[in-house]
Design an enzyme around this catalytic site. Structure first.
Site, mmCIF file in Angstrom:
data_model
loop_
_atom_site.group_PDB
_atom_site.id
_atom_site.type_symbol
_atom_site.label_atom_id
_atom_site.label_comp_id
_atom_site.label_asym_id
_atom_site.label_seq_id
_atom_site.Cartn_x
_atom_site.Cartn_y
_atom_site.Cartn_z
ATOM 1 N N ALA A 98 -2.724 -4.334 -2.285
ATOM 2 C CA ALA A 98 -2.982 -4.349 -0.839
ATOM 3 C C ALA A 98 -4.426 -3.943 -0.559
ATOM 4 O O ALA A 98 -5.001 -3.115 -1.269
ATOM 5 C CB ALA A 98 -2.014 -3.393 -0.148
ATOM 6 N N CYS A 123 10.329 1.108 2.012
ATOM 7 C CA CYS A 123 11.255 0.023 2.373
ATOM 8 C C CYS A 123 12.711 0.469 2.247
ATOM 9 O O CYS A 123 13.582 -0.118 2.864
ATOM 10 C CB CYS A 123 10.985 -1.202 1.512
ATOM 11 S SG CYS A 123 11.040 -0.817 -0.230
ATOM 12 N N TRP A 149 0.814 -1.228 0.000
ATOM 13 C CA TRP A 149 0.000 0.000 0.000
ATOM 14 C C TRP A 149 0.844 1.272 0.000
ATOM 15 O O TRP A 149 0.294 2.357 -0.152
ATOM 16 C CB TRP A 149 -0.921 -0.002 1.235
ATOM 17 C CG TRP A 149 -0.171 -0.390 2.477
ATOM 18 C CD1 TRP A 149 -0.149 -1.636 3.058
ATOM 19 C CD2 TRP A 149 0.716 0.431 3.246
ATOM 20 N NE1 TRP A 149 0.705 -1.628 4.140
ATOM 21 C CE2 TRP A 149 1.242 -0.367 4.278
ATOM 22 C CE3 TRP A 149 1.116 1.759 3.172
ATOM 23 C CZ2 TRP A 149 2.153 0.111 5.221
ATOM 24 C CZ3 TRP A 149 2.029 2.245 4.105
ATOM 25 C CH2 TRP A 149 2.534 1.419 5.120
ATOM 26 N N ASN A 150 2.154 1.168 0.218
ATOM 27 C CA ASN A 150 2.905 2.417 0.433
ATOM 28 C C ASN A 150 3.148 3.196 -0.858
ATOM 29 O O ASN A 150 3.159 4.424 -0.849
ATOM 30 C CB ASN A 150 4.203 2.176 1.205
ATOM 31 C CG ASN A 150 5.105 1.162 0.573
ATOM 32 O OD1 ASN A 150 4.696 0.423 -0.316
ATOM 33 N ND2 ASN A 150 6.335 1.108 1.024
ATOM 34 N N GLU A 197 12.415 -2.507 10.954
ATOM 35 C CA GLU A 197 12.074 -1.491 9.968
ATOM 36 C C GLU A 197 11.002 -0.599 10.610
ATOM 37 O O GLU A 197 9.952 -1.090 11.020
ATOM 38 C CB GLU A 197 11.518 -2.213 8.735
ATOM 39 C CG GLU A 197 11.388 -1.348 7.536
ATOM 40 C CD GLU A 197 10.923 -2.143 6.310
ATOM 41 O OE1 GLU A 197 10.307 -3.215 6.447
ATOM 42 O OE2 GLU A 197 11.178 -1.660 5.200
ATOM 43 N N GLY A 243 6.564 -6.489 -0.434
ATOM 44 C CA GLY A 243 5.873 -6.441 0.858
ATOM 45 C C GLY A 243 6.843 -6.760 1.970
ATOM 46 O O GLY A 243 8.064 -6.646 1.806
ATOM 47 N N SER A 244 6.283 -7.187 3.082
ATOM 48 C CA SER A 244 7.123 -7.407 4.260
ATOM 49 C C SER A 244 7.928 -8.702 4.130
ATOM 50 O O SER A 244 7.539 -9.630 3.412
ATOM 51 C CB SER A 244 6.247 -7.457 5.508
ATOM 52 O OG SER A 244 5.386 -8.573 5.410
ATOM 53 N N GLU A 248 10.665 -8.387 -3.373
ATOM 54 C CA GLU A 248 11.210 -7.106 -2.920
ATOM 55 C C GLU A 248 10.666 -6.906 -1.513
ATOM 56 O O GLU A 248 9.508 -6.567 -1.330
ATOM 57 C CB GLU A 248 10.737 -6.023 -3.903
ATOM 58 C CG GLU A 248 11.707 -4.890 -3.992
ATOM 59 C CD GLU A 248 11.459 -3.871 -2.913
ATOM 60 O OE1 GLU A 248 12.061 -4.011 -1.825
ATOM 61 O OE2 GLU A 248 10.661 -2.980 -3.142
ATOM 62 N N LEU A 249 11.529 -7.201 -0.534
ATOM 63 C CA LEU A 249 11.044 -7.306 0.848
ATOM 64 C C LEU A 249 11.547 -6.139 1.697
ATOM 65 O O LEU A 249 12.037 -5.153 1.190
ATOM 66 C CB LEU A 249 11.458 -8.673 1.413
ATOM 67 C CG LEU A 249 11.092 -9.866 0.508
ATOM 68 C CD1 LEU A 249 11.548 -11.179 1.109
ATOM 69 C CD2 LEU A 249 9.595 -9.900 0.235
HETATM 70 P P1 ADP Z 1 2.349 -4.995 5.246
HETATM 71 O O1 ADP Z 1 2.594 -5.616 6.582
HETATM 72 O O2 ADP Z 1 3.214 -3.845 4.975
HETATM 73 O O3 ADP Z 1 0.920 -4.782 4.909
HETATM 74 P P2 ADP Z 1 2.427 -7.433 3.769
HETATM 75 O O4 ADP Z 1 3.644 -8.148 3.326
HETATM 76 O O5 ADP Z 1 1.579 -8.107 4.771
HETATM 77 O O6 ADP Z 1 2.921 -6.014 4.209
HETATM 78 O O7 ADP Z 1 1.513 -7.074 2.525
HETATM 79 C C1 ADP Z 1 1.981 -6.848 1.231
HETATM 80 C C2 ADP Z 1 1.015 -7.475 0.263
HETATM 81 O O8 ADP Z 1 1.009 -8.870 0.484
HETATM 82 C C3 ADP Z 1 -0.437 -7.026 0.416
HETATM 83 O O9 ADP Z 1 -1.036 -6.969 -0.867
HETATM 84 C C4 ADP Z 1 -1.045 -8.126 1.227
HETATM 85 O O10 ADP Z 1 -2.432 -8.266 1.035
HETATM 86 C C5 ADP Z 1 -0.320 -9.324 0.650
HETATM 87 N N1 ADP Z 1 -0.334 -10.507 1.517
HETATM 88 C C6 ADP Z 1 -0.217 -10.555 2.862
HETATM 89 N N2 ADP Z 1 -0.272 -11.837 3.304
HETATM 90 C C7 ADP Z 1 -0.433 -12.613 2.210
HETATM 91 C C8 ADP Z 1 -0.581 -14.013 1.978
HETATM 92 N N3 ADP Z 1 -0.563 -14.882 2.975
HETATM 93 N N4 ADP Z 1 -0.756 -14.439 0.694
HETATM 94 C C9 ADP Z 1 -0.776 -13.570 -0.320
HETATM 95 N N5 ADP Z 1 -0.655 -12.258 -0.176
HETATM 96 C C10 ADP Z 1 -0.479 -11.761 1.055
#
Ligand code: ADP
Length: 475
Positions: A175, A282, A149-150, A379, A226-227, A248-249
């Site tokens: 997201a 990130c 979402w960022n 982070e 994402g994370s 890209e984490l």
């Molecule tokens: P944040 O903690 O910054 O929201 P996430 O890594 O959880 O970061 O989210 C990044 C993206 O990954 C979002 O689109 C989220 O919906 C998606 N996401 C989170 N968990 C899962 C999962 N188990 N399977 C697929 N997508 C996921």
């Protein structure tokens, strides 16, 4: 002129009899839109349609795809203001940053339109007289794209543009906090003439949609931003079908101000990068390492500047930073500050923040930050800033590398030998040298260690969506 409301009606997919979720403005907590929670069945249907489309899309020429990508780019130019506004509404960033993000998103479309036509193979000198050896590049197939979402626009085009340029089709899950920007971009892609089934957006619950994207045998690649914990999990899920994964984490970027640095230049670079997007990036400088000689002066400048970093509604031109994305993000910000205070830090300067609703978090400057604190180890993803002193370059390198992350690092020094030494010893995918805003469509973005796999942007970013096929010809 179409109003935003009418435009949103066009881009929001039909709900049907599905459950719904609300897209909420983090500054006002007002509901902007109600969207369908797509189901696993919807996700499967999207994969089937994308696969059908892949056969025709991948047979178009790279030039035809480039033309369509450029038409998509033209649509972004035409609708820049509306796209920026949607981003402010659902993500919260200041309008100026949202406009800059539309330009940045556009740069990926332009770059990959131009890069796709250069997806060349090669002829390899053969060691055997009876063989001729060559390679060709081919698209992966249907790829899944999962974005955060960022940077709700840039993360979509950074993945979709190279995928399309390569000849792939895409099933994407943006997201939950920022689905509208993705829907708007894909709506414009279709208006530009990109086939409807080449790009699919699924909105809703990651738990429902995610397993289809990571487990479906017809999806050949996953590009995720994402994370780190989520990325690790998705890699495990993708292992069963051996998908090509671009990851890209998270980062935990060191920002190193050396003994010989121009302290004013370094601190202004730090401020620009630390508070951009309210710290929710990130590659944001996270662990600020300042040579002990400069600590006093650096704190003086920051004490003067940080109170001027005003949080507020992104539509208000006086806001330097918007709200954080949601309540968990603000709770984490508060918990990190509590942890830092309990371990000896104190808030020595703070920016303004509006009262009342919204997930606002004032920018803060901490003194006495130590390596035991969460703000150092994790982070931060919020507008918190604190400095840690160091005495020698070796000590700075050791501190910088003492993390599982390795996305970005920043170094301020006028010395070329010193910069080389750091470049060769820092465990990082990207290094800004006397520069703190370094992301460019033409440069490879990505990390080492647990910050990820692969690169986005640049010609490497196209390779993520292609395979090399080797041809050995008997003659
Ligand atoms: P944040 O903690 O910054 O929201 P996430 O890594 O959880 O970061 O989210 C990044 C993206 O990954 C979002 O689109 C989220 O919906 C998606 N996401 C989170 N968990 C899962 C999962 N188990 N399977 C697929 N997508 C996921």
């Amino acid at each position: 002129m179409m109003t935003m409301k009418d435009w949103l009606k066009q881009i929001i997919p039909p709900v049907g009899n599905r459950a719904t979720f609300d897209d909420v403005n983090p500054a006002t907590l007002e509901v902007i839109a109600t969207l369908p929670k797509h189901t696993a069945k919807d996700a499967e249907a999207a994969v089937v349609a994308a696969e059908r489309c892949f056969h025709t899309w991948s047979e178009t020429t790279a030039q035809q795809r480039a033309e369509l990508l450029n038409k998509w780019g033209d649509k972004l130019v035409e609708h820049k203001e509306k796209l920026a506004e949607i981003m402010v509404l659902e993500q919260g960033k200041p309008l100026a940053e949202a406009r800059a993000e539309v330009d940045y998103s556009l740069s990926f479309i332009r770059w990959f339109a131009a890069e796709g036509v250069r997806a060349e193979g090669r002829v390899i000198p053969s060691p055997k007289p009876e063989l001729r050896l060559m390679t060709r590049k081919m698209p992966l197939g249907v790829v899944a794209v999962i974005t955060p979402w960022n940077f709700p626009a840039a993360m979509i085009t950074r993945k979709m543009a190279p995928a399309l340029a390569a000849g792939c089709t895409v099933v994407a899950k943006p997201a939950e906090d920022t689905p509208l920007t993705a829907l708007a971009l894909v709506h414009l892609a279709k208006e530009a003439g990109i086939p409807a089934d080449a790009l699919h957006i699924l909105t809703g619950d990651a738990k429902e949609i995610g397993p289809v994207l990571t487990g479906h045998p017809h999806i050949r690649g996953l590009s995720f931003t994402g994370s780190t914990p989520t990325g690790k999990r998705l890699l495990v899920e993708c292992a069963a079908t051996v998908k090509k994964c671009g990851m890209e984490l998270g980062g935990n970027a060191p920002f190193i101000i050396c003994e010989d640095a121009d302290i004013d230049k370094a601190v202004s670079g730090l401020l620009a990068a630390r508070f951009r997007n309210a710290g929710q990036a990130c590659n944001a400088p996270n662990r600020i390492l300042v040579h002990e000689k400069h600590i006093k002066r650096a704190m003086e400048i920051l004490k003067e500047k940080v109170p001027g970093v005003r949080a507020g509604n992104g539509m208000d031109a006086a806001s330097n930073i918007g709200p954080l994305i949601n309540k968990p993000a603000r709770d984490k910000y508060l918990a990190m500050l509590d942890d830092a205070k309990a371990k000896g830090a104190s808030i020595v300067a703070s920016g303004g923040s509006p009262e009342g609703t919204g997930h606002f978090a004032p920018a803060v400057l901490l003194s006495h930050v130590s390596t035991e604190m969460r703000v150092w180890k994790e982070e931060i993803f919020a507008p918190i800033l604190g400095l840690v002193p160091f005495a020698t370059d070796e000590q700075a390198i050791d501190l910088a590398n003492a993390t599982e992350a390795g996305l970005a690092a920043y170094l301020y020094t006028p010395s070329i030998p010193r910069a080389w030494k750091f470049a060769e010893h820092l465990e990082t995918g990207m290094l800004g040298i006397n520069a703190s805003l370094i992301s460019q469509a033409c440069a490879p973005f990505g990390g080492v260690k647990c910050s990820g796999l692969g690169r986005e942007g640049s010609h490497e970013g196209l390779d993520e969506f292609m395979e090399t096929q080797y041809l050995a010809w008997g003659v």
